[in-house]
Design an enzyme around this catalytic site. Structure first.
Site, PDB file in Angstrom:
ATOM      1  N   GLY A   1       0.454  -1.354  -0.197  1.00 27.40           N
ATOM      2  CA  GLY A   1       0.345  -0.168  -0.049  1.00 27.40           C
ATOM      3  C   GLY A   1       0.633   1.277   0.286  1.00 27.40           C
ATOM      4  O   GLY A   1       0.631   1.854   0.496  1.00 27.40           O
TER       5      GLY A   1
ATOM      6  N   PRO B   1      -0.179   6.192  -2.799  1.00 23.68           N
ATOM      7  CA  PRO B   1      -1.706   6.158  -2.256  1.00 23.68           C
ATOM      8  C   PRO B   1      -2.304   7.472  -3.998  1.00 23.68           C
ATOM      9  O   PRO B   1      -1.646   7.820  -4.866  1.00 23.68           O
ATOM     10  CB  PRO B   1      -1.178   8.197  -1.819  1.00 23.68           C
TER      11      PRO B   1
ATOM     12  N   ASN C   1      -3.059   5.351  -6.391  1.00 20.76           N
ATOM     13  CA  ASN C   1      -2.818   3.933  -7.158  1.00 20.76           C
ATOM     14  C   ASN C   1      -4.164   3.456  -6.357  1.00 20.76           C
ATOM     15  O   ASN C   1      -4.114   3.062  -5.312  1.00 20.76           O
ATOM     16  CB  ASN C   1      -1.423   3.615  -7.256  1.00 20.76           C
ATOM     17  N   LEU C   2      -5.317   3.317  -6.970  1.00 22.41           N
ATOM     18  CA  LEU C   2      -6.409   2.880  -6.088  1.00 22.41           C
ATOM     19  C   LEU C   2      -5.791   1.047  -5.749  1.00 22.41           C
ATOM     20  O   LEU C   2      -6.870   0.277  -4.706  1.00 22.41           O
ATOM     21  CB  LEU C   2      -7.565   2.883  -6.483  1.00 22.41           C
TER      22      LEU C   2
ATOM     23  N   ASN D   1       7.998   2.630 -15.959  1.00 19.86           N
ATOM     24  CA  ASN D   1       8.816   3.993 -15.137  1.00 19.86           C
ATOM     25  C   ASN D   1       9.928   4.056 -15.609  1.00 19.86           C
ATOM     26  O   ASN D   1      10.634   5.451 -14.404  1.00 19.86           O
ATOM     27  CB  ASN D   1       8.197   4.160 -14.034  1.00 19.86           C
TER      28      ASN D   1
ATOM     29  N   ARG E   1       9.638   4.459  -5.304  1.00 23.05           N
ATOM     30  CA  ARG E   1      10.063   4.263  -5.974  1.00 23.05           C
ATOM     31  C   ARG E   1      11.188   5.192  -6.150  1.00 23.05           C
ATOM     32  O   ARG E   1      11.521   5.276  -7.470  1.00 23.05           O
ATOM     33  CB  ARG E   1       8.601   4.948  -7.250  1.00 23.05           C
TER      34      ARG E   1
ATOM     35  N   GLU F   1       7.600  10.032 -14.266  1.00 21.18           N
ATOM     36  CA  GLU F   1       7.633   9.118 -14.069  1.00 21.18           C
ATOM     37  C   GLU F   1       8.218   8.477 -15.212  1.00 21.18           C
ATOM     38  O   GLU F   1       7.631   6.999 -15.330  1.00 21.18           O
ATOM     39  CB  GLU F   1       6.214   9.083 -13.543  1.00 21.18           C
TER      40      GLU F   1
ATOM     41  N   ARG G   1       2.246  13.193 -10.473  1.00 20.13           N
ATOM     42  CA  ARG G   1       3.043  12.824 -10.548  1.00 20.13           C
ATOM     43  C   ARG G   1       4.357  13.261 -11.619  1.00 20.13           C
ATOM     44  O   ARG G   1       5.997  13.108 -11.501  1.00 20.13           O
ATOM     45  CB  ARG G   1       3.828  11.206 -10.714  1.00 20.13           C
TER      46      ARG G   1
ATOM     47  N   HIS H   1      -0.636   7.394 -13.365  1.00 15.80           N
ATOM     48  CA  HIS H   1       0.377   7.451 -14.753  1.00 15.80           C
ATOM     49  C   HIS H   1      -0.968   8.153 -16.309  1.00 15.80           C
ATOM     50  O   HIS H   1      -2.172   7.215 -15.883  1.00 15.80           O
ATOM     51  CB  HIS H   1       0.640   6.516 -14.955  1.00 15.80           C
TER      52      HIS H   1
ATOM     53  N   ASN I   1      -0.950  -4.703  -7.813  1.00 19.23           N
ATOM     54  CA  ASN I   1      -0.432  -2.964  -7.505  1.00 19.23           C
ATOM     55  C   ASN I   1      -0.937  -2.000  -8.447  1.00 19.23           C
ATOM     56  O   ASN I   1       0.168  -1.325  -8.224  1.00 19.23           O
ATOM     57  CB  ASN I   1       0.867  -3.505  -6.730  1.00 19.23           C
TER      58      ASN I   1
ATOM     59  N   CYS J   1       2.523  -1.326 -17.612  1.00 23.11           N
ATOM     60  CA  CYS J   1       3.558  -0.955 -16.511  1.00 23.11           C
ATOM     61  C   CYS J   1       4.333  -1.764 -16.767  1.00 23.11           C
ATOM     62  O   CYS J   1       5.823  -1.279 -16.624  1.00 23.11           O
ATOM     63  CB  CYS J   1       2.319  -1.375 -15.759  1.00 23.11           C
TER      64      CYS J   1
HETATM   65  O1  SUG Z   1       3.915   3.531  -9.097  1.00 24.47           O
HETATM   66  N1  SUG Z   1       2.774   0.805  -7.873  1.00 24.47           N
HETATM   67  C1  SUG Z   1       3.372   1.294  -9.492  1.00 24.47           C
HETATM   68  C2  SUG Z   1       2.722   0.445 -10.139  1.00 24.47           C
HETATM   69  C3  SUG Z   1       3.139   0.996 -11.638  1.00 24.47           C
HETATM   70  C4  SUG Z   1       2.655   1.424 -12.737  1.00 24.47           C
HETATM   71  N2  SUG Z   1       2.897   1.849 -13.612  1.00 24.47           N
HETATM   72  C5  SUG Z   1       2.555   2.398 -14.406  1.00 24.47           C
HETATM   73  N3  SUG Z   1       1.040   3.133 -14.981  1.00 24.47           N
HETATM   74  N4  SUG Z   1       3.564   2.635 -16.020  1.00 24.47           N
HETATM   75  C6  SUG Z   1       3.015   2.793  -9.254  1.00 24.47           C
HETATM   76  O2  SUG Z   1       1.974   3.487  -8.087  1.00 24.47           O
HETATM   77  C7  SUG Z   1       2.827  -0.196  -5.744  1.00 24.47           C
HETATM   78  C8  SUG Z   1       3.536  -0.934  -4.477  1.00 24.47           C
HETATM   79  C9  SUG Z   1       2.647  -1.234  -3.071  1.00 24.47           C
HETATM   80  O3  SUG Z   1       1.925  -0.571  -2.613  1.00 24.47           O
HETATM   81  O4  SUG Z   1       3.384  -2.422  -2.803  1.00 24.47           O
HETATM   82  C10 SUG Z   1       3.132   0.546  -6.723  1.00 24.47           C
HETATM   83  O5  SUG Z   1       4.430   1.159  -5.984  1.00 24.47           O
END
Ligand code: SUG
Length: 445
Positions: free
Chosen positions: A22, A25, A27-28, A112, A140, A176, A213, A247, A361, A367
């Site tokens: 988690g 924030p 990223n649902l 990313n 990240r 990103e 981002r 994103h 995730n 991605c």
């Molecule tokens: O950055 N999730 C990544 C997902 C990245 C997806 N990438 C693209 N859309 N291109 C992020 O939000 C979640 C990790 C966690 O909660 O354990 C995470 O980092």
């Protein structure tokens, strides 16, 4: 006349600490699945099978290695001392959020990793890469140096490839990578339009519920340092970010002359289309726009219809869309996907891949890959050990089966045995992918 080129994919190999902590924030999926048990072994095998699908379809496929996690050097920089196992133990006790960040397998999401400008578009005729600083989320922000090392290992020839440092890691230049970049063109080897989508300006007060981002200034700096022709900057819609579009690639994907997007992707859709048309030379862009009436933003985000790979396959006139199985499971998304192929539009086929471990995730098929347009000469200059063949796929699958756990809870990340297991796996991987001695920090001490 430019050389013939194809769009290769470099996917992030999913690391042994893949978990649901988690950490992101906005990223649902990340928030929703926080605390669930993950299956790192299934995750790495799903990622490898997805790579093999693309290789079998005839596109060059490369593997980017996972990073060293837990990131003990990061925890040491926070003042934790002693042997590595003690650093980890103390960090989990005194600073659990930082310890969780240090364990994330997030480098798997290679979209990313960097922004890429192909040689057809760059001022000096080299392929340019800027690793993303990813400063918005702590876990990240730990990636960009090792990402740079991985890109150097894959693209070792400096006469053909320019691997830059990340932009300065500050909020004003939050970046990103390719998740906010789409390239459109007539042919991959011809000069294209580079659409760079940003969420906020460097000095703009931000009051949205979730972070934006990417800054406009970061996108501009990348286009400038790469000498990228055909740059078009577009603002991501505030509504999209507020709805969970962390994103642009959650609601938009493009290939060749086609941009496929949700109607809430851009703040000014008509202006974005007009700017792309004006920048396009030698082709008329095609916009395939899905309305909120046909697919709500919430359905687009949960089903990840747009976080698909839109690919031009050898010998095929129309494009193929490679979606996650979640798109098929959502009746409305599935109807939109079927409508695409039934029409006479540019997308002729839809395929589905199972990347459920990553999806939980917020990481779909798009991605997990970094697109790199390469001429034949550039392909020949890549590290051959990092190119996915049937043999490498079999070897890495066996490697994952040997070293990865099949269940991992966030609490298990504190287990010092996991540190040893991960290092053993990465040590063996260094040889398999010919990454060179001392590729990982733990190999240098
Ligand atoms: O950055 N999730 C990544 C997902 C990245 C997806 N990438 C693209 N859309 N291109 C992020 O939000 C979640 C990790 C966690 O909660 O354990 C995470 O980092």
């Amino acid at each position: 006349m430019k050389a013939h080129a194809v769009e290769a994919n470099a996917d992030g190999l999913i690391g042994p600490t893949h978990s649901y902590a988690g950490l992101s924030p906005g990223n649902l999926a990340s928030s929703l699945n926080k605390g669930e048990a993950s299956n790192p072994r299934a995750a790495v095998l799903q990622g490898l099978d997805k790579m093999k699908r693309l290789a079998d379809l005839g596109l060059p496929q490369y593997v980017l290695p996972p990073h060293e996690r837990p990131d003990i050097a990061f925890l040491r920089s926070l003042g934790f001392t002693g042997i590595d196992a003690r650093v980890l133990e103390q960090a989990w006790k005194d600073a659990p959020s930082f310890a969780a960040a240090a364990c994330s397998a997030s480098p798997m999401w290679a979209a990313n990793a960097a922004t890429v400008t192909p040689s057809a578009d760059s001022a000096d005729g080299r392929v340019h890469f800027t690793p993303a600083n990813l400063v918005t989320n702590l876990h990240r922000s730990l990636e960009h140096r090792q990402t740079q090392a991985a890109l150097n290992a894959l693209f070792p020839d400096p006469t053909r490839f320019a691997i830059h440092d990340a932009l300065p890691p500050v909020a004003h230049l939050a970046d990103e990578g390719a998740a906010n970049h789409v390239r459109l063109c007539a042919e991959h080897g011809q000069p294209g339009v580079n659409l760079l989508v940003w969420g906020r300006e460097a000095y703009e007060p931000w009051s949205g519920p979730y972070p934006a981002r990417q800054t406009r200034e970061a996108s501009e700096a990348i286009a400038r340092r790469h000498g990228a022709s055909g740059a078009v900057l577009a603002r991501q819609s505030r509504a999209a970010i507020a709805g969970g579009t962390f994103h642009n690639d959650v609601v938009c994907v493009g290939a060749l002359d086609t941009l496929f997007h949700h109607d809430l992707a851009f703040e000014d859709t008509a202006g974005t289309h007009a700017a792309i048309r004006a920048a396009a030379t030698g082709f008329d862009p095609i916009f395939v726009e899905v309305s909120s009436a046909d697919l709500s933003l919430a359905d687009a985000i949960s089903s990840y219809l747009f976080n698909s790979m839109l690919v031009s396959l050898p010998g095929e006139d129309r494009l193929t869309l490679i979606c996650p199985t979640e798109t098929r499971d959502n009746a409305r998304s599935h109807a939109v996907a079927q409508g695409l192929t039934a029409s006479n539009g540019p997308i002729g086929r839809v395929e589905y891949v199972d990347v459920r471990q990553s999806m939980r995730n917020g990481g779909g098929p798009a991605c997990l890959r970094l697109r790199v347009v390469l001429t034949e000469a550039e392909q020949a200059a890549t590290n051959p050990s990092m190119r996915l063949t049937d043999t490498l796929h079999a070897r890495l699958s066996q490697w994952g089966n040997t070293h990865y756990r099949d269940t991992l809870t966030p609490a298990d990340l504190a287990d010092p045995a996991l540190l040893d297991e991960s290092r053993r796996a990465l040590d063996e991987l260094t040889g398999i992918l010919s990454l060179g001695s001392g590729f990982y920090p733990f190999q240098r001490t």
